[in-house]
Design a protein around this motif. Sequence first.
Motif, PDB file in Angstrom:
ATOM      1  N   TYR A   1       0.846  -1.191   0.000  1.00  0.00           N
ATOM      2  CA  TYR A   1       0.000   0.000   0.000  1.00  0.00           C
ATOM      3  C   TYR A   1       0.882   1.241   0.000  1.00  0.00           C
ATOM      4  O   TYR A   1       2.031   1.199   0.451  1.00  0.00           O
ATOM      5  CB  TYR A   1      -0.919   0.018   1.233  1.00  0.00           C
ATOM      6  CG  TYR A   1      -1.978  -1.053   1.210  1.00  0.00           C
ATOM      7  CD1 TYR A   1      -3.271  -0.772   0.757  1.00  0.00           C
ATOM      8  CD2 TYR A   1      -1.700  -2.344   1.644  1.00  0.00           C
ATOM      9  CE1 TYR A   1      -4.235  -1.757   0.734  1.00  0.00           C
ATOM     10  CE2 TYR A   1      -2.668  -3.341   1.618  1.00  0.00           C
ATOM     11  CZ  TYR A   1      -3.931  -3.033   1.159  1.00  0.00           C
ATOM     12  OH  TYR A   1      -4.898  -4.002   1.124  1.00  0.00           O
TER      13      TYR A   1
ATOM     14  N   GLN B   1      -8.051   0.305  12.302  1.00  0.00           N
ATOM     15  CA  GLN B   1      -8.138   0.026  10.881  1.00  0.00           C
ATOM     16  C   GLN B   1      -8.830   1.173  10.150  1.00  0.00           C
ATOM     17  O   GLN B   1      -9.353   2.100  10.753  1.00  0.00           O
ATOM     18  CB  GLN B   1      -8.917  -1.271  10.643  1.00  0.00           C
ATOM     19  CG  GLN B   1      -8.262  -2.500  11.231  1.00  0.00           C
ATOM     20  CD  GLN B   1      -8.987  -3.779  10.881  1.00  0.00           C
ATOM     21  OE1 GLN B   1      -9.438  -3.975   9.764  1.00  0.00           O
ATOM     22  NE2 GLN B   1      -9.108  -4.662  11.855  1.00  0.00           N
ATOM     23  N   GLY B   2      -8.833   1.069   8.816  1.00  0.00           N
ATOM     24  CA  GLY B   2      -9.534   2.054   8.005  1.00  0.00           C
ATOM     25  C   GLY B   2      -8.611   3.135   7.478  1.00  0.00           C
ATOM     26  O   GLY B   2      -7.468   3.293   7.910  1.00  0.00           O
ATOM     27  N   LYS B   3      -9.132   3.890   6.531  1.00  0.00           N
ATOM     28  CA  LYS B   3      -8.357   4.948   5.890  1.00  0.00           C
ATOM     29  C   LYS B   3      -8.372   6.223   6.715  1.00  0.00           C
ATOM     30  O   LYS B   3      -9.221   6.424   7.579  1.00  0.00           O
ATOM     31  CB  LYS B   3      -8.912   5.227   4.496  1.00  0.00           C
ATOM     32  CG  LYS B   3      -8.564   4.165   3.460  1.00  0.00           C
ATOM     33  CD  LYS B   3      -8.978   4.641   2.077  1.00  0.00           C
ATOM     34  CE  LYS B   3      -8.515   3.653   1.008  1.00  0.00           C
ATOM     35  NZ  LYS B   3      -8.843   4.132  -0.359  1.00  0.00           N
ATOM     36  N   ASP B   4      -7.420   7.091   6.369  1.00  0.00           N
ATOM     37  CA  ASP B   4      -7.352   8.458   6.898  1.00  0.00           C
ATOM     38  C   ASP B   4      -7.159   8.519   8.403  1.00  0.00           C
ATOM     39  O   ASP B   4      -7.568   9.488   9.050  1.00  0.00           O
ATOM     40  CB  ASP B   4      -8.611   9.255   6.500  1.00  0.00           C
ATOM     41  CG  ASP B   4      -8.796   9.320   5.000  1.00  0.00           C
ATOM     42  OD1 ASP B   4      -7.772   9.411   4.294  1.00  0.00           O
ATOM     43  OD2 ASP B   4      -9.941   9.275   4.527  1.00  0.00           O
ATOM     44  N   ASN B   5      -6.554   7.481   8.987  1.00  0.00           N
ATOM     45  CA  ASN B   5      -6.200   7.522  10.410  1.00  0.00           C
ATOM     46  C   ASN B   5      -4.781   8.053  10.545  1.00  0.00           C
ATOM     47  O   ASN B   5      -3.852   7.516   9.931  1.00  0.00           O
ATOM     48  CB  ASN B   5      -6.280   6.131  11.035  1.00  0.00           C
ATOM     49  CG  ASN B   5      -7.708   5.722  11.332  1.00  0.00           C
ATOM     50  OD1 ASN B   5      -8.558   6.564  11.564  1.00  0.00           O
ATOM     51  ND2 ASN B   5      -7.968   4.423  11.307  1.00  0.00           N
ATOM     52  N   SER B   6      -4.608   9.089  11.321  1.00  0.00           N
ATOM     53  CA  SER B   6      -3.271   9.619  11.553  1.00  0.00           C
ATOM     54  C   SER B   6      -2.596   8.852  12.685  1.00  0.00           C
ATOM     55  O   SER B   6      -3.237   8.098  13.421  1.00  0.00           O
ATOM     56  CB  SER B   6      -3.339  11.105  11.912  1.00  0.00           C
ATOM     57  OG  SER B   6      -3.973  11.281  13.162  1.00  0.00           O
TER      58      SER B   6
ATOM     59  N   VAL C   1      -3.565  10.745   0.281  1.00  0.00           N
ATOM     60  CA  VAL C   1      -4.201   9.650  -0.453  1.00  0.00           C
ATOM     61  C   VAL C   1      -3.618   8.322   0.022  1.00  0.00           C
ATOM     62  O   VAL C   1      -2.398   8.191   0.162  1.00  0.00           O
ATOM     63  CB  VAL C   1      -3.992   9.797  -1.973  1.00  0.00           C
ATOM     64  CG1 VAL C   1      -4.596   8.612  -2.721  1.00  0.00           C
ATOM     65  CG2 VAL C   1      -4.591  11.107  -2.474  1.00  0.00           C
ATOM     66  N   GLU C   2      -4.477   7.360   0.280  1.00  0.00           N
ATOM     67  CA  GLU C   2      -4.063   5.996   0.604  1.00  0.00           C
ATOM     68  C   GLU C   2      -4.651   5.071  -0.444  1.00  0.00           C
ATOM     69  O   GLU C   2      -5.846   5.114  -0.725  1.00  0.00           O
ATOM     70  CB  GLU C   2      -4.567   5.585   1.991  1.00  0.00           C
ATOM     71  CG  GLU C   2      -3.982   6.389   3.132  1.00  0.00           C
ATOM     72  CD  GLU C   2      -4.561   5.956   4.476  1.00  0.00           C
ATOM     73  OE1 GLU C   2      -5.175   4.878   4.528  1.00  0.00           O
ATOM     74  OE2 GLU C   2      -4.411   6.705   5.456  1.00  0.00           O
ATOM     75  N   ASP C   3      -3.817   4.224  -1.046  1.00  0.00           N
ATOM     76  CA  ASP C   3      -4.308   3.321  -2.076  1.00  0.00           C
ATOM     77  C   ASP C   3      -3.399   2.106  -2.148  1.00  0.00           C
ATOM     78  O   ASP C   3      -2.276   2.124  -1.628  1.00  0.00           O
ATOM     79  CB  ASP C   3      -4.354   4.022  -3.437  1.00  0.00           C
ATOM     80  CG  ASP C   3      -5.461   3.479  -4.330  1.00  0.00           C
ATOM     81  OD1 ASP C   3      -5.726   2.258  -4.254  1.00  0.00           O
ATOM     82  OD2 ASP C   3      -6.061   4.268  -5.094  1.00  0.00           O
TER      83      ASP C   3
ATOM     84  N   ARG D   1       0.911   5.639   0.669  1.00  0.00           N
ATOM     85  CA  ARG D   1       0.270   6.850   1.200  1.00  0.00           C
ATOM     86  C   ARG D   1       1.143   8.040   0.793  1.00  0.00           C
ATOM     87  O   ARG D   1       2.368   7.994   0.951  1.00  0.00           O
ATOM     88  CB  ARG D   1       0.147   6.783   2.725  1.00  0.00           C
ATOM     89  CG  ARG D   1      -0.560   7.993   3.336  1.00  0.00           C
ATOM     90  CD  ARG D   1      -0.550   7.905   4.849  1.00  0.00           C
ATOM     91  NE  ARG D   1      -1.143   9.095   5.437  1.00  0.00           N
ATOM     92  CZ  ARG D   1      -2.272   9.128   6.118  1.00  0.00           C
ATOM     93  NH1 ARG D   1      -2.962   8.033   6.296  1.00  0.00           N
ATOM     94  NH2 ARG D   1      -2.718  10.245   6.630  1.00  0.00           N
TER      95      ARG D   1
END
Length: 354
Positions: free
Chosen positions: A80, A287-292, A92-94, A82
């Motif tokens: 992955y 878990q999950g996106k956009d976690n700092s 962006v995370e992908d 970032r």
Amino acid sequence: MVKECMEALADTLFEGKEGQQLKQKVRQIPLSSTTTTRRAELLSEDVQSQLDSAIQSAPCIALAADESTDVSDNAQLLVYVRFYNEETKTFVEDILGVTALKTHTRGEDIYLAIKEMLTQRRIDVKNAVSITTDGAPSMMGREKGAVSRLKEDNPELLSYHCIIHMSVLCSTLLEHHAEVMNTITKLVNFLRASSAHQHRLLREFLSEVDAPANDLLLHSNVRWLSKGKVLARFWKIRNEMKDFLAQQKSHKAEVFLHFLEEESNMDILAFLVDIKGHLNDLNLKLQGKDNSVCDLVAAVQYFQRKLYILKMDLEQDCTHFPSMKEIQAVSHSDFFPHTDYLPWNPATLAACSR
């Protein structure tokens, strides 16, 4: 594309009602499998091209790599990325890519797979500022680990141990708790996976007695949260499981039935159901996106403080342990020994407050 060309041709050759009728018939022509596949490929290529362009224009990137085995025993490496998108002014995370490790899963193989992936996407490894892994020896080995090899190409590369994997390592079971967990796993496998006929009988039995659930869940080491969900489902229908095992005429069924009838085993099972539920709550927050990093550290520190409440609760009325409270109402069991499982001490709480 073919349909669009045919519609444009109909507009050119025909006018009025005839042209509209012909265009309507063209729209009704089903696409061939190759056309549909090609369209999906074009869309995928376009999305990947946009992602590559954004990564290449980013000032720096962060990577996360994990090697896992799928249900068909094929090793897969997932990477992955970032980065900060200069155009949209957002992080962006992908997923950067997935590649199969066909033979070995050594550090050398993982390193070469990551390097090949970066080369194909025209990404300079020196543009990566950090990489996060699961902490396995193949990843973090001092000499031949994948991260060590990447640091030879980029000495400034920072390496991190995934915070979720760290939380899983910290939740290691004690001897008696591990024994109960392993026995429940074997029992579930015995009822669900040892015989298709027995599995059908189990589902039919649960349906006849109107049980709270119509089947058991299988445990998988690959899937997160699996142990907690398996235990929670088993706890719901534990009494029905006793009745079903009592009807079976096999030595294994007798052994498992004797295990379930032991009060001490049920006390431990109730504790595992509740504590795994709390650990799963923490796991989901990580878990999950956009976690700092601040969000993740805050979630861990909150859970460390929560351990104090949970430990005190075990010595009182088990408000945060509904399964244990259910057992306590019937058997008046003493759950004080389970407090040793919760590694809380005043120094931990003081460290959390700093």
